[in-house]
Every structure is written in C-alpha cells, then in structure tokens.
Design an enzyme around this catalytic site. Structure first.
Site, PDB file in Angstrom:
ATOM      1  N   ASP A  11      42.536 -13.294 -86.359  1.00  0.00           N
ATOM      2  CA  ASP A  11      41.819 -12.222 -87.051  1.00  0.00           C
ATOM      3  C   ASP A  11      41.190 -11.259 -86.053  1.00  0.00           C
ATOM      4  O   ASP A  11      40.829 -11.646 -84.940  1.00  0.00           O
ATOM      5  CB  ASP A  11      40.731 -12.835 -87.940  1.00  0.00           C
ATOM      6  CG  ASP A  11      40.250 -11.883 -89.016  1.00  0.00           C
ATOM      7  OD1 ASP A  11      40.905 -10.841 -89.242  1.00  0.00           O
ATOM      8  OD2 ASP A  11      39.216 -12.173 -89.647  1.00  0.00           O
ATOM      9  N   ASN A  13      42.473  -8.045 -85.062  1.00  0.00           N
ATOM     10  CA  ASN A  13      43.305  -7.102 -84.312  1.00  0.00           C
ATOM     11  C   ASN A  13      42.954  -5.647 -84.613  1.00  0.00           C
ATOM     12  O   ASN A  13      42.820  -4.827 -83.699  1.00  0.00           O
ATOM     13  CB  ASN A  13      44.787  -7.329 -84.634  1.00  0.00           C
ATOM     14  CG  ASN A  13      45.320  -8.637 -84.094  1.00  0.00           C
ATOM     15  OD1 ASN A  13      44.778  -9.181 -83.140  1.00  0.00           O
ATOM     16  ND2 ASN A  13      46.365  -9.152 -84.704  1.00  0.00           N
ATOM     17  N   ARG A  24      45.358   0.809 -85.492  1.00  0.00           N
ATOM     18  CA  ARG A  24      45.409  -0.599 -85.838  1.00  0.00           C
ATOM     19  C   ARG A  24      46.648  -1.281 -85.266  1.00  0.00           C
ATOM     20  O   ARG A  24      46.589  -2.423 -84.817  1.00  0.00           O
ATOM     21  CB  ARG A  24      45.386  -0.773 -87.365  1.00  0.00           C
ATOM     22  CG  ARG A  24      44.038  -0.483 -87.996  1.00  0.00           C
ATOM     23  CD  ARG A  24      44.106  -0.634 -89.504  1.00  0.00           C
ATOM     24  NE  ARG A  24      44.463  -1.982 -89.905  1.00  0.00           N
ATOM     25  CZ  ARG A  24      43.597  -2.985 -90.039  1.00  0.00           C
ATOM     26  NH1 ARG A  24      42.303  -2.788 -89.779  1.00  0.00           N
ATOM     27  NH2 ARG A  24      43.992  -4.175 -90.428  1.00  0.00           N
ATOM     28  N   HIS A  28      47.550  -4.972 -83.278  1.00  0.00           N
ATOM     29  CA  HIS A  28      48.556  -5.968 -83.638  1.00  0.00           C
ATOM     30  C   HIS A  28      49.509  -6.232 -82.465  1.00  0.00           C
ATOM     31  O   HIS A  28      49.908  -7.374 -82.218  1.00  0.00           O
ATOM     32  CB  HIS A  28      49.350  -5.503 -84.855  1.00  0.00           C
ATOM     33  CG  HIS A  28      48.522  -5.407 -86.100  1.00  0.00           C
ATOM     34  ND1 HIS A  28      47.665  -6.415 -86.506  1.00  0.00           N
ATOM     35  CD2 HIS A  28      48.427  -4.418 -87.043  1.00  0.00           C
ATOM     36  CE1 HIS A  28      47.082  -6.052 -87.632  1.00  0.00           C
ATOM     37  NE2 HIS A  28      47.523  -4.855 -87.974  1.00  0.00           N
ATOM     38  N   THR A  57      50.719 -14.133 -97.443  1.00  0.00           N
ATOM     39  CA  THR A  57      51.294 -13.578 -98.671  1.00  0.00           C
ATOM     40  C   THR A  57      50.450 -12.408 -99.177  1.00  0.00           C
ATOM     41  O   THR A  57      50.975 -11.508 -99.836  1.00  0.00           O
ATOM     42  CB  THR A  57      51.371 -14.668 -99.757  1.00  0.00           C
ATOM     43  OG1 THR A  57      50.096 -15.337 -99.864  1.00  0.00           O
ATOM     44  CG2 THR A  57      52.432 -15.702 -99.420  1.00  0.00           C
ATOM     45  N   TRP A  60      50.912  -8.362 -97.794  1.00  0.00           N
ATOM     46  CA  TRP A  60      51.792  -7.341 -98.376  1.00  0.00           C
ATOM     47  C   TRP A  60      50.990  -6.242 -99.079  1.00  0.00           C
ATOM     48  O   TRP A  60      51.514  -5.151 -99.333  1.00  0.00           O
ATOM     49  CB  TRP A  60      52.742  -7.985 -99.387  1.00  0.00           C
ATOM     50  CG  TRP A  60      53.720  -8.952 -98.796  1.00  0.00           C
ATOM     51  CD1 TRP A  60      53.689 -10.312 -98.883  1.00  0.00           C
ATOM     52  CD2 TRP A  60      54.886  -8.640 -98.011  1.00  0.00           C
ATOM     53  NE1 TRP A  60      54.756 -10.863 -98.207  1.00  0.00           N
ATOM     54  CE2 TRP A  60      55.506  -9.863 -97.672  1.00  0.00           C
ATOM     55  CE3 TRP A  60      55.460  -7.434 -97.580  1.00  0.00           C
ATOM     56  CZ2 TRP A  60      56.668  -9.929 -96.911  1.00  0.00           C
ATOM     57  CZ3 TRP A  60      56.619  -7.497 -96.820  1.00  0.00           C
ATOM     58  CH2 TRP A  60      57.220  -8.724 -96.489  1.00  0.00           C
ATOM     59  N   LEU A 122      55.279 -27.790 -76.067  1.00  0.00           N
ATOM     60  CA  LEU A 122      54.427 -27.431 -77.198  1.00  0.00           C
ATOM     61  C   LEU A 122      55.262 -27.175 -78.453  1.00  0.00           C
ATOM     62  O   LEU A 122      56.330 -26.569 -78.389  1.00  0.00           O
ATOM     63  CB  LEU A 122      53.626 -26.171 -76.854  1.00  0.00           C
ATOM     64  CG  LEU A 122      52.695 -25.631 -77.952  1.00  0.00           C
ATOM     65  CD1 LEU A 122      51.478 -26.528 -78.104  1.00  0.00           C
ATOM     66  CD2 LEU A 122      52.263 -24.198 -77.648  1.00  0.00           C
ATOM     67  N   SER A 187      40.997 -18.190 -96.113  1.00  0.00           N
ATOM     68  CA  SER A 187      41.997 -17.175 -96.459  1.00  0.00           C
ATOM     69  C   SER A 187      43.345 -17.778 -96.858  1.00  0.00           C
ATOM     70  O   SER A 187      44.398 -17.345 -96.410  1.00  0.00           O
ATOM     71  CB  SER A 187      42.169 -16.182 -95.299  1.00  0.00           C
ATOM     72  OG  SER A 187      40.986 -15.455 -95.082  1.00  0.00           O
ATOM     73  N   GLU A 198      38.282 -30.228 -88.379  1.00  0.00           N
ATOM     74  CA  GLU A 198      37.045 -29.597 -87.925  1.00  0.00           C
ATOM     75  C   GLU A 198      37.264 -28.086 -87.886  1.00  0.00           C
ATOM     76  O   GLU A 198      38.364 -27.616 -87.565  1.00  0.00           O
ATOM     77  CB  GLU A 198      36.677 -30.095 -86.524  1.00  0.00           C
ATOM     78  CG  GLU A 198      36.383 -31.583 -86.450  1.00  0.00           C
ATOM     79  CD  GLU A 198      35.111 -31.966 -87.178  1.00  0.00           C
ATOM     80  OE1 GLU A 198      34.171 -31.153 -87.208  1.00  0.00           O
ATOM     81  OE2 GLU A 198      35.073 -33.082 -87.729  1.00  0.00           O
TER      82      GLU A 198
END
Length: 239
Positions: A11, A13, A24, A28, A57, A60, A122, A187, A198
């Site tokens: 969150d 960006n 903006r 991103h 979702t 959009w 990873l 969210s 946690e």
C-alpha cells in the site's frame, strides 16, 4: 524466530508518488521495482514463502487509465520475472482469478509458473485479481461441483478439505501479515488463511519498504508470544 510465511499488502504507491509531485503510475512503477528488493531480503533472512497483494478484485473500480497502466506494469513484471526467478532460484506463482485477464497475460503467468516450478529458493506468490471472498466463493463452487459428480462427500468436509480448494492449497498459512503506508485493515486479503497470523502495520509506504523495514517487522513478530487455542508456542514446546 523468523516466520516461515510472510504476506504483505503493498500500500501507498500513489500517495508516495504524490508526495514527490509525481503521477500515481510512477509510484506503481517504483513499487514494482521494490518487489525484487524485498524478495531477496526475505530469502536472505530465511523466510520461505512471501505473498504479495498486487491487484485486488476491487482495484477494477479505479480509473480506467490507472487500471490499464497497472495491468501493463504487472504483465511486464511477470515477463521479466522469468529471468529474476532463474537468477534467484525463486518459484513464482499467481493466486487469484486470472480468467478476467487477457489471454496474453494469462499465458505469461502460465509460462512463468512453469519455468520456475522446480526452483528451490523463495516461494513468491503474487495476488492478481484476488479477493478473499471471491476466492472462497470459487472454492465453494468447485466443492459443490465435486459433490454433484460424486467426487466429494458432505461428511468429508472440514477445514483441511476446504483449504484444499483455495488458491493457496499447497502453501502454508502466513505467520505474519504486513501492511505498509499506515492503513490498518485487511482489505479482503487472505481472510481464511490469516486466522492465526500476527499483524504488523507500518507508516512506511511500499516503495520505501526495504530490507531494514522487513527486519523490523520480523523482529516485532519474534518478540510476540504466539498462542494457539490459549497455548503459546513456548509453552507448547515445554509440555
């Protein structure tokens, strides 16, 4: 103690870009570049699974130009990620309903997943067109279909069986959820999987969330007394 699986809501960006008098989409772009930085840091710290919320979702509903730019950015990232995955021995998977994405985008996802399937470093999961409620509805539809076809008996339904129908079927639940940029809500992210996780919230926006910030989050996690049904991990090991 290092968490086995860390999930992050990326969150801030747009706000980060605005603070620098930039559009903006610049935020991103820089946020996408930060993925490799954090993925490498996570691997170096011994984290085995990293799941990132890239496009929900609900996203959009953003302005069409911003959505189109995000789709181009994600598509470009995934194409380039084949090289990154090979370099870092990193397995990459996408969770979410990719059927809404265009065919070329879907192919790039399948190509990346296939190319990185055997890597042992990873495990990176990227959530694209993902929403937890949508995931659970899709899971229930699959279960209902299997019941109708005789592949599943109602008596066999339990938490483990339900989890096997989710996008994260073969991935352990997150130990730690991080959300950047100050917001303190989930969210619609991994609602089932985060039942015993946690939570760690930081004011730092995602483009500025680097290795040191990840270490702070892990240190905060390590200092907590993890409890399951009223028994902490420490107490459990001493039983």
């Amino acid at each position: 103690m290092v968490p086995n699986h860390v999930a992050i809501i990326l969150d801030g960006n747009g706000r980060w870009a605005k603070s620098k008098n930039m559009p903006r989409n610049y935020g991103h772009t820089m946020g996408a570049k930060n993925v490799e930085v954090v993925a490498k840091a996570a691997h170096d710290m011994g984290i085995r699974y990293l799941t990132l919320y890239a496009f929900s979702t609900e996203n959009w509903n953003r302005p069409n130009k911003e959505v189109a730019a995000l789709m181009r950015l994600l598509d470009s990232y995934l194409k380039n990620c084949i090289k990154t995955a090979k370099k870092n021995d990193m397995r990459v998977r996408v969770i979410g309903d990719i059927s809404r994405l265009d065919e070329k985008f879907q192919k790039n996802i399948r190509d990346l997943e296939a190319a990185s399937a055997a890597y042992q470093g990873l495990n990176l999961q990227i959530a694209i067109n993902y929403g937890s409620r949508d995931e659970m509805i899709r899971a229930m539809k699959k279960m209902y279909s299997d019941c109708k076809e005789g592949k599943l008996e109602i008596e066999d339904l339990n938490e483990t069986k339900f989890s096997s129908y989710l996008d994260t079927a073969d991935i352990p639940d997150p130990d730690l959820l991080i959300r950047t940029s100050g917001e303190q809500r989930l969210s619609n992210y991994l609602l089932w999987q985060l039942a015993y996780s946690e939570f760690y919230f930081t004011e730092t926006p995602w483009p500025d969330f680097k290795e040191m910030e990840l270490k702070r989050a892990v240190e905060a996690y390590s200092s907590r007394d993890r409890r399951y049904g009223g028994i902490s991990e420490k107490e459990e090991t001493n039983v």
